[in-house]
Design a protein around this motif. Sequence first.
Motif, PDB file in Angstrom:
ATOM      1  N   ALA A  38       0.832  -1.204   0.000  1.00 40.73           N
ATOM      2  CA  ALA A  38       0.000   0.000   0.000  1.00 40.73           C
ATOM      3  C   ALA A  38       0.865   1.252   0.000  1.00 40.73           C
ATOM      4  O   ALA A  38       0.609   2.215  -0.726  1.00 40.73           O
ATOM      5  CB  ALA A  38      -0.938  -0.017   1.215  1.00 40.73           C
ATOM      6  N   VAL A  39       1.929   1.240   0.835  1.00 41.07           N
ATOM      7  CA  VAL A  39       2.818   2.402   0.897  1.00 41.07           C
ATOM      8  C   VAL A  39       3.492   2.609  -0.461  1.00 41.07           C
ATOM      9  O   VAL A  39       3.615   3.725  -0.960  1.00 41.07           O
ATOM     10  CB  VAL A  39       3.883   2.225   2.001  1.00 41.07           C
ATOM     11  CG1 VAL A  39       4.919   3.338   1.944  1.00 41.07           C
ATOM     12  CG2 VAL A  39       3.220   2.191   3.364  1.00 41.07           C
ATOM     13  N   GLN A  40       3.885   1.485  -1.062  1.00 46.50           N
ATOM     14  CA  GLN A  40       4.541   1.558  -2.371  1.00 46.50           C
ATOM     15  C   GLN A  40       3.611   2.201  -3.409  1.00 46.50           C
ATOM     16  O   GLN A  40       4.015   3.102  -4.147  1.00 46.50           O
ATOM     17  CB  GLN A  40       4.940   0.155  -2.824  1.00 46.50           C
ATOM     18  CG  GLN A  40       5.839   0.134  -4.048  1.00 46.50           C
ATOM     19  CD  GLN A  40       6.215  -1.283  -4.432  1.00 46.50           C
ATOM     20  OE1 GLN A  40       5.363  -2.173  -4.496  1.00 46.50           O
ATOM     21  NE2 GLN A  40       7.487  -1.503  -4.669  1.00 46.50           N
ATOM     22  N   ALA A  41       2.350   1.747  -3.417  1.00 45.57           N
ATOM     23  CA  ALA A  41       1.399   2.298  -4.376  1.00 45.57           C
ATOM     24  C   ALA A  41       1.173   3.789  -4.120  1.00 45.57           C
ATOM     25  O   ALA A  41       1.135   4.605  -5.042  1.00 45.57           O
ATOM     26  CB  ALA A  41       0.075   1.539  -4.289  1.00 45.57           C
ATOM     27  N   GLU A  42       1.072   4.129  -2.823  1.00 49.47           N
ATOM     28  CA  GLU A  42       0.817   5.513  -2.448  1.00 49.47           C
ATOM     29  C   GLU A  42       1.980   6.435  -2.844  1.00 49.47           C
ATOM     30  O   GLU A  42       1.778   7.579  -3.245  1.00 49.47           O
ATOM     31  CB  GLU A  42       0.611   5.557  -0.932  1.00 49.47           C
ATOM     32  CG  GLU A  42      -0.262   6.684  -0.454  1.00 49.47           C
ATOM     33  CD  GLU A  42      -0.498   6.579   1.042  1.00 49.47           C
ATOM     34  OE1 GLU A  42      -0.133   7.504   1.766  1.00 49.47           O
ATOM     35  OE2 GLU A  42      -1.041   5.530   1.494  1.00 49.47           O
ATOM     36  N   MET A  43       3.207   5.897  -2.724  1.00 48.83           N
ATOM     37  CA  MET A  43       4.372   6.734  -3.020  1.00 48.83           C
ATOM     38  C   MET A  43       4.647   6.837  -4.517  1.00 48.83           C
ATOM     39  O   MET A  43       5.501   7.614  -4.939  1.00 48.83           O
ATOM     40  CB  MET A  43       5.608   6.197  -2.303  1.00 48.83           C
ATOM     41  CG  MET A  43       5.601   6.486  -0.800  1.00 48.83           C
ATOM     42  SD  MET A  43       7.011   5.753   0.077  1.00 48.83           S
ATOM     43  CE  MET A  43       8.393   6.692  -0.580  1.00 48.83           C
ATOM     44  N   GLY A  44       3.965   6.006  -5.306  1.00 50.08           N
ATOM     45  CA  GLY A  44       4.154   6.120  -6.754  1.00 50.08           C
ATOM     46  C   GLY A  44       4.836   4.926  -7.386  1.00 50.08           C
ATOM     47  O   GLY A  44       5.484   5.064  -8.419  1.00 50.08           O
ATOM     48  N   GLY A  45       4.708   3.750  -6.758  1.00 51.54           N
ATOM     49  CA  GLY A  45       5.192   2.524  -7.394  1.00 51.54           C
ATOM     50  C   GLY A  45       6.671   2.262  -7.166  1.00 51.54           C
ATOM     51  O   GLY A  45       7.312   2.896  -6.310  1.00 51.54           O
ATOM     52  N   GLU A  46       7.185   1.332  -7.929  1.00 52.25           N
ATOM     53  CA  GLU A  46       8.552   0.846  -7.703  1.00 52.25           C
ATOM     54  C   GLU A  46       9.612   1.907  -7.972  1.00 52.25           C
ATOM     55  O   GLU A  46      10.733   1.809  -7.477  1.00 52.25           O
ATOM     56  CB  GLU A  46       8.816  -0.384  -8.579  1.00 52.25           C
ATOM     57  CG  GLU A  46       8.103  -1.614  -8.060  1.00 52.25           C
ATOM     58  CD  GLU A  46       8.377  -2.856  -8.890  1.00 52.25           C
ATOM     59  OE1 GLU A  46       9.407  -2.871  -9.593  1.00 52.25           O
ATOM     60  OE2 GLU A  46       7.554  -3.781  -8.843  1.00 52.25           O
ATOM     61  N   SER A  47       9.253   2.909  -8.772  1.00 50.31           N
ATOM     62  CA  SER A  47      10.252   3.937  -9.059  1.00 50.31           C
ATOM     63  C   SER A  47      10.482   4.832  -7.836  1.00 50.31           C
ATOM     64  O   SER A  47      11.517   5.478  -7.713  1.00 50.31           O
ATOM     65  CB  SER A  47       9.799   4.790 -10.246  1.00 50.31           C
ATOM     66  OG  SER A  47       8.523   5.335  -9.966  1.00 50.31           O
ATOM     67  N   ALA A  48       9.502   4.849  -6.925  1.00 52.75           N
ATOM     68  CA  ALA A  48       9.656   5.688  -5.732  1.00 52.75           C
ATOM     69  C   ALA A  48      10.035   4.866  -4.508  1.00 52.75           C
ATOM     70  O   ALA A  48      10.786   5.320  -3.644  1.00 52.75           O
ATOM     71  CB  ALA A  48       8.355   6.441  -5.454  1.00 52.75           C
ATOM     72  N   LEU A  49       9.509   3.647  -4.429  1.00 48.93           N
ATOM     73  CA  LEU A  49       9.808   2.799  -3.276  1.00 48.93           C
ATOM     74  C   LEU A  49      10.119   1.401  -3.766  1.00 48.93           C
ATOM     75  O   LEU A  49       9.272   0.731  -4.356  1.00 48.93           O
ATOM     76  CB  LEU A  49       8.617   2.751  -2.308  1.00 48.93           C
ATOM     77  CG  LEU A  49       8.832   1.845  -1.096  1.00 48.93           C
ATOM     78  CD1 LEU A  49       9.820   2.450  -0.121  1.00 48.93           C
ATOM     79  CD2 LEU A  49       7.518   1.560  -0.383  1.00 48.93           C
ATOM     80  N   GLU A  50      11.338   1.004  -3.499  1.00 52.33           N
ATOM     81  CA  GLU A  50      11.727  -0.355  -3.863  1.00 52.33           C
ATOM     82  C   GLU A  50      11.530  -1.227  -2.629  1.00 52.33           C
ATOM     83  O   GLU A  50      11.913  -0.846  -1.527  1.00 52.33           O
ATOM     84  CB  GLU A  50      13.194  -0.338  -4.282  1.00 52.33           C
ATOM     85  CG  GLU A  50      13.637  -1.607  -4.941  1.00 52.33           C
ATOM     86  CD  GLU A  50      15.135  -1.553  -5.190  1.00 52.33           C
ATOM     87  OE1 GLU A  50      15.596  -0.614  -5.869  1.00 52.33           O
ATOM     88  OE2 GLU A  50      15.827  -2.430  -4.676  1.00 52.33           O
ATOM     89  N   PHE A  51      10.936  -2.383  -2.832  1.00 47.81           N
ATOM     90  CA  PHE A  51      10.551  -3.214  -1.686  1.00 47.81           C
ATOM     91  C   PHE A  51      11.001  -4.655  -1.933  1.00 47.81           C
ATOM     92  O   PHE A  51      10.641  -5.248  -2.936  1.00 47.81           O
ATOM     93  CB  PHE A  51       9.022  -3.107  -1.513  1.00 47.81           C
ATOM     94  CG  PHE A  51       8.393  -4.154  -0.639  1.00 47.81           C
ATOM     95  CD1 PHE A  51       9.007  -4.572   0.534  1.00 47.81           C
ATOM     96  CD2 PHE A  51       7.160  -4.705  -0.968  1.00 47.81           C
ATOM     97  CE1 PHE A  51       8.419  -5.530   1.335  1.00 47.81           C
ATOM     98  CE2 PHE A  51       6.565  -5.661  -0.176  1.00 47.81           C
ATOM     99  CZ  PHE A  51       7.194  -6.070   0.976  1.00 47.81           C
ATOM    100  N   ALA A  52      11.834  -5.142  -1.056  1.00 53.33           N
ATOM    101  CA  ALA A  52      12.272  -6.535  -1.161  1.00 53.33           C
ATOM    102  C   ALA A  52      11.875  -7.244   0.127  1.00 53.33           C
ATOM    103  O   ALA A  52      11.754  -6.616   1.175  1.00 53.33           O
ATOM    104  CB  ALA A  52      13.776  -6.601  -1.338  1.00 53.33           C
ATOM    105  N   TRP A  53      11.656  -8.542   0.032  1.00 56.40           N
ATOM    106  CA  TRP A  53      11.288  -9.240   1.263  1.00 56.40           C
ATOM    107  C   TRP A  53      11.827 -10.664   1.280  1.00 56.40           C
ATOM    108  O   TRP A  53      12.078 -11.256   0.239  1.00 56.40           O
ATOM    109  CB  TRP A  53       9.779  -9.245   1.448  1.00 56.40           C
ATOM    110  CG  TRP A  53       9.015 -10.080   0.474  1.00 56.40           C
ATOM    111  CD1 TRP A  53       8.636 -11.374   0.620  1.00 56.40           C
ATOM    112  CD2 TRP A  53       8.523  -9.664  -0.816  1.00 56.40           C
ATOM    113  NE1 TRP A  53       7.933 -11.799  -0.479  1.00 56.40           N
ATOM    114  CE2 TRP A  53       7.856 -10.780  -1.377  1.00 56.40           C
ATOM    115  CE3 TRP A  53       8.579  -8.486  -1.541  1.00 56.40           C
ATOM    116  CZ2 TRP A  53       7.261 -10.733  -2.640  1.00 56.40           C
ATOM    117  CZ3 TRP A  53       7.986  -8.440  -2.792  1.00 56.40           C
ATOM    118  CH2 TRP A  53       7.331  -9.549  -3.329  1.00 56.40           C
ATOM    119  N   SER A  54      12.011 -11.162   2.494  1.00 58.22           N
ATOM    120  CA  SER A  54      12.337 -12.567   2.716  1.00 58.22           C
ATOM    121  C   SER A  54      11.305 -13.106   3.669  1.00 58.22           C
ATOM    122  O   SER A  54      11.135 -12.580   4.760  1.00 58.22           O
ATOM    123  CB  SER A  54      13.731 -12.708   3.337  1.00 58.22           C
ATOM    124  OG  SER A  54      14.693 -12.171   2.479  1.00 58.22           O
TER     125      SER A  54
END
Lengths: 333, 310
Positions: free
Chosen positions: A60-76
């Motif tokens: 949700a935060v990623q979408a709000e900030m404008g997608g992968e170009s604004a927030l890169e998100f990796a997870w394990s």
Amino acid sequence: MRKHLRTAPVLLTLLALLAGACGGATATTSPSGPFRVAVVMPSATTDMAYSQSMFQAMKAVQAEMGGESALEFAWSEGMFNVPDAAAAMRDYATQGYDLVIAHGSQYGASVQEVAPDFPDTSFAWGTNVDTFGMPNVFAYTAAAEEGGYVNGVMAAMLTQSKIIGITGPVEVGDAKTYIDGFRNGVAATDPSITINATWTGSFSDVALMTEAANTHIAAGADILTGSSQSVVGSIGAAKDKGGVLWFGTQADQATLAPELVVASQVYDWVGVVKDMIAKHQAGTLGGEVFTLRLSNDGLKIAYGTGYSLPADVRSAAEAAIAGIKDGSIKPLP
Amino acid sequence: MAELFTLPVLLGIAFSGIRLATPYLYAALGETFAQRSGVLNLGVDGIMLMGAFSAFFVALNTGSLWLGLAAAAVVGLLMGLLMALVSITFKAEQGISGIGLYMFGLGLSSLLFRTTVGTVKTISGFQPVKLPLLGDLPILGDIFFRHSLLVYGAFLAVPLAWFILERTTWGLKIRAVGQQPAAADSLGVNVTAVRYACTGLGGVLAGIAGASLSIALTNLFQENLTSGQGFIAVALVYFGGWRPLGVLGGALLFSFVNAFQLWMQVLVPEMEADIAVMLPYLLTIAALAVAVNRTRQPAALAKPFERGEA
């Protein structure tokens, strides 16, 4: 010949590791571009509980900030094994992630060990309130007792048998505070109700959790609640028996059995994650504690979609929410 | 405390104990065959996970529980044969290859679950079937004869396994291969074939054990659904002295104590939950220390057979 064949188990193990590794997601590095967040989670992102709540918040935060170009998100995910999680945290920090979130109260010692080596990286962990006095460690927690209390008020009004069953995992952290709040909410509404509690001693043992739920039902409970990713077993047992209602916590569990999930306390980490990102960007890398509450919309009560809640119960729940928000109701005794 | 010993509670404990014992029985009986033939398969938990996933996936998509069960059996067979290939043909260290197989099953079942199902869903699994006449017996009917078919199957498998191992020519061959493979070989018994068959059968039963969890007892699949039950099953084989009846005793003891501790938590709230949860393990360890007769261990257990050696 024999010597060569000795490598077979090694190959099999590698194959296994490969199969395990394929499940995780990875992110590519890019210099100076988006804000980069990595999350290490104990269970799966689809666990209908703790890990899923953080995963959805990140999306949700990623979408709000404008997608992968604004927030890169990796997870394990699936990091029940703490040393593996510590290695993953160190990996992400080495790769230059701005914020590394260790999403489990079992990861405290790992954060304490890794964080000092990466002073420019923010670390966050929860649920807990201890930043270890480190300038680059945030802590976050959920006041799970608040939604627990609200659920307890509703449960007390809905039980016919006057027996409520609690299927808990391990008596620690928010699993415990949720249940403490729940008990208090029940007792404040109708002190004559019997509350039976069981703990399986595991966050993941679904089979034993199912049997715990069956035990409560056999002991007369017509309402069940509980926390952790293993409660899907309890919900399954309630569904099989019929006529038993469920109250959830951590994530909205209505999709599992719409007709019997009365309400779920939903953890919404969006605000916390956004706050941490903002702090980091403003130059504060840690040292603060965030708490999800009903009053800051970090906790929400999601009413079930397939269960028709009587109006008086609904208004009692809303009154409890209002009371907790304005401080007139204390969810813990 | 006195409430614990009322009839409804004792019935509840017995009923739960029998349900809980089901996956252990399938898995441990399968492992008994493998070990009696000389193969130590520590990958049971991984096979159970693959069986649980396959059964759930097929039942979810076809609506047929029987197809799901068949899928679990086939996948279990394939996993068992993989173990056989590595440990019998390639003569790998069985303790290590079994752990590899476990990790393979754990990783692959999680990966497949995530990519095909995605999120936790529940299905309508095998329903309890009240057996005619027997189900109407007072007390006993409630405890024993109102379960799902997979539960009955697990208990029927015990005498069947005993009969095969102790009363048939094939059982004699299995025991010979597990005790004295060289002697069996010299008498014309195909050691490799017998071990393959037993490890494959062990795989089938481990797959069904997984299915009993995902489509009869919990009616869902979640990553690492078994949470280590396969390892308990291996321990139960030692506990049971490599005898089906011993395995039955061990599985029932462990499961009944587990059911008992759940009821104890409900009825004796002042008892610490941590202590209650420990009970089944403590009791099993204690019983293991007292009861296990290592002389019954198959002499060639975990030893690859090499013609001309030994």
